[in-house]
Design an enzyme around this catalytic site. Structure first.
Site, PDB file in Angstrom:
ATOM      1  N   LYS A  76     -18.647  26.603  28.548  1.00  0.00           N
ATOM      2  CA  LYS A  76     -18.779  27.584  27.468  1.00  0.00           C
ATOM      3  C   LYS A  76     -18.134  27.021  26.201  1.00  0.00           C
ATOM      4  CE  LYS A  76     -17.909  32.497  26.396  1.00  0.00           C
ATOM      5  NZ  LYS A  76     -17.414  33.800  26.887  1.00  0.00           N
ATOM      6  N   SER A 151     -20.477  37.926  26.870  1.00  0.00           N
ATOM      7  CA  SER A 151     -20.674  36.939  25.847  1.00  0.00           C
ATOM      8  C   SER A 151     -21.024  35.547  26.362  1.00  0.00           C
ATOM      9  CB  SER A 151     -19.378  36.825  25.018  1.00  0.00           C
ATOM     10  OG  SER A 151     -18.323  36.321  25.826  1.00  0.00           O
ATOM     11  N   SER A 175     -17.490  39.549  30.288  1.00  0.00           N
ATOM     12  CA  SER A 175     -18.391  38.472  29.840  1.00  0.00           C
ATOM     13  C   SER A 175     -18.768  37.409  30.855  1.00  0.00           C
ATOM     14  CB  SER A 175     -17.791  37.783  28.621  1.00  0.00           C
ATOM     15  OG  SER A 175     -17.998  38.578  27.485  1.00  0.00           O
TER      16      SER A 175
HETATM   17  N1  GLN Z   1     -18.727  42.906  25.739  1.00  0.00           N
HETATM   18  C1  GLN Z   1     -17.321  42.964  25.541  1.00  0.00           C
HETATM   19  C2  GLN Z   1     -16.993  42.783  24.079  1.00  0.00           C
HETATM   20  O1  GLN Z   1     -17.886  42.715  23.329  1.00  0.00           O
HETATM   21  C3  GLN Z   1     -16.635  41.935  26.389  1.00  0.00           C
HETATM   22  C4  GLN Z   1     -16.747  40.554  25.866  1.00  0.00           C
HETATM   23  C5  GLN Z   1     -16.011  39.562  26.684  1.00  0.00           C
HETATM   24  O2  GLN Z   1     -15.707  39.800  27.849  1.00  0.00           O
HETATM   25  N2  GLN Z   1     -15.700  38.446  26.064  1.00  0.00           N
HETATM   26  O3  GLN Z   1     -15.874  42.695  23.684  1.00  0.00           O
END
Ligand code: GLN
Length: 484
Positions: A76, A151, A175
């Site tokens: 990532k 994400s 995410s």
């Molecule tokens: N969807 C969540 C957010 O937008 C979690 C994102 C994540 O776990 N990095 O913050």
């Protein structure tokens, strides 16, 4: 070959049926073929990647290979990797080349694994669809009109489309698990503190945690063996003896108490997703597990609490991007303040700005007690719910996400609808608990993930519980047609 498990990849390399260079080239070719449409990778550097594969081949020849030596892993783009462009999905870091390796990257390096490239993600890991990335959205390999989740959407699509052997992700509120659910593979968010955050670009530091994204529980266990471990450079890294996460893969499930939180099966859950989850639970019963009814009474507060705390931490973490030390700087400005303002206005996207605004607001002198402090108190109540629940059960199960993959653009203008994607995953981040998602079936041709939550440091058991299911089902082996 591309559908193989990590163990099988390792065996092929050990038996010299294929070299790491050949294996890596196969994946690079697939990336070349599919990435223009899927957009899973932001940065590729075939020379660097193949140089690592050559080193791995030498190590294999010398007989000093580790389990993942020579195997191509996608990283990532939130992990700093020396000499690699590291963008975190943002224009702010569009040209940033990391001068050092994140702990996770150096762990894979020491293992002799091959870094295949840096994967696309929501900007600064803020999002549930990968649509906030400066580098554009990612296609869900199961249906190109749909999002892969976020994400860690690039890693997710890369695993699902078999563009890598496995990938890394990070999970602040879901995410790793939500994209694992939407793309049909296995992903695990470890206990907070198990994997060092050193060199992992910070979003919300008290919640961020890195973890594996791979086809199966066994693959995730092998990845976690590499990723986990104490690192003194991260003050929240836990100094505990190194474990072997493959150790419980053959555990028997007889007598295992699986708690089903009432709140996870109520309003808001798609009826077809619910059916898939119920069928998976029935399978666990057949394997000898007992089902226990539990309650997590404060779980409905996890989204509002998260959307106070995560933006608060983000607004502080992102203050370092000032256009001075590194990152984007506006071309024209009048004075220092103007340079800060223009650089940040140009460098950050809309969702990141929204979070900085909310975060700054809830931390401001007049509102700190009403929002930030209150949210911290409720965070404790949410964690206590789990303490109570784990007195009655060994493992908690439920859906990972309320729905299957949604259409690109469908929720892009409605932040709250997007935030609700993590309604079942965020509580574990707030509590610091481990959670994972495993493929459990399909609804209208789209993958559905079963979530498995465990007590602190119970990753080995969670992986064993997941593995047992993957021995009697083949959902985790399914890949989108037309891509193999
Ligand atoms: N969807 C969540 C957010 O937008 C979690 C994102 C994540 O776990 N990095 O913050």
């Amino acid at each position: 070959m591309i559908n193989s498990s990590l163990k099988q990849f390792g065996q092929m390399l050990a038996k010299k049926e294929i070299s790491s260079v050949e294996m890596t080239q196969t994946f690079l070719n697939r990336i070349q073929q599919y990435n223009p449409s899927i957009n899973a990778f932001i940065t590729l550097d075939a020379d660097k990647t193949l140089a690592q594969a050559k080193l791995a081949d030498a190590r294999i020849a010398a007989g000093t290979a580790a389990p993942l030596t020579g195997i191509p892993i996608a990283q990532k783009d939130i992990f700093c990797a020396k000499g690699w462009r590291t963008t975190c999905g943002s224009k702010m870091l569009e040209t940033f080349k990391a001068p050092y390796d994140a702990h996770v990257i150096s762990q894979f390096d020491a293992e002799g694994a091959v870094n295949l490239g840096k994967t696309n993600m929501d900007e600064f890991a803020m999002g549930s669809s990968n649509e906030t990335s400066f580098f554009g959205g990612v296609k869900n390999p199961w249906d190109f009109d749909r999002v892969p989740g976020g994400s860690s959407g690039g890693s997710a699509a890369a695993v699902a489309a078999r563009l890598c052997a496995a990938a890394t992700g990070t999970d602040t509120g879901g995410s790793i698990r939500q994209p694992a659910s939407l793309c049909g593979f296995t992903g695990l968010k470890p206990t907070y503190g198990l994997v060092s955050r050193y060199g992992m670009i910070a979003f919300a530091s008290s919640l961020d945690q890195a973890g594996p994204m791979a086809k199966s529980a066994e693959d995730c266990a092998l990845m976690l063996d590499v990723m986990a471990g104490f690192d003194e450079r991260d003050s929240t890294s836990l100094n505990r003896p190194k474990e072997l996460y493959t150790r419980d893969l053959n555990m028997a499930l007889k007598g295992l108490r699986i708690g089903l939180p009432r709140e996870y099966f109520s309003e808001g859950l798609d009826a077809n997703v619910a059916k898939v989850i119920e069928a998976a639970i029935a399978e666990y019963k057949k394997l000898g597990a007992e089902i226990v009814d539990i309650s997590l009474p404060n779980s409905q507060l996890s989204i509002p609490v998260y959307y106070v705390l995560a933006p608060a931490e983000a607004s502080s973490n992102l203050s370092r991007y000032d256009g001075v030390r590194y990152g984007h700087r506006a071309a024209q400005y009048d004075d220092l303040m103007d340079m800060y303002m223009k650089s940040r206005a140009e460098g950050f996207g809309a969702e990141v700005k929204r979070r900085i605004l909310i975060g700054t607001y809830v931390l401001s002198a007049g509102y700190y007690d009403a929002y930030y402090l209150k949210a911290q108190q409720i965070r404790r109540l949410i964690a206590d719910d789990f303490v109570q629940a784990f007195k009655k059960c060994d493992i908690i199960m439920g859906p990972t996400a309320p729905s299957t993959a949604f259409k690109a653009g469908e929720k892009a203008d409605d932040p709250v609808a997007m935030y609700l994607q993590d309604v079942y995953t965020i509580a574990t981040n707030l509590a610091g608990l481990p959670g994972m998602s495993i493929p459990a079936g399909f609804s209208n041709g789209l993958p559905v993930g079963l979530q498995i939550m465990g007590n602190y440091f119970d990753e080995a058991r969670m992986l064993g519980v997941a593995h047992a299911y993957q021995q009697v089902t083949d959902w985790h082996q399914k890949a989108p047609e037309g891509i193999l």
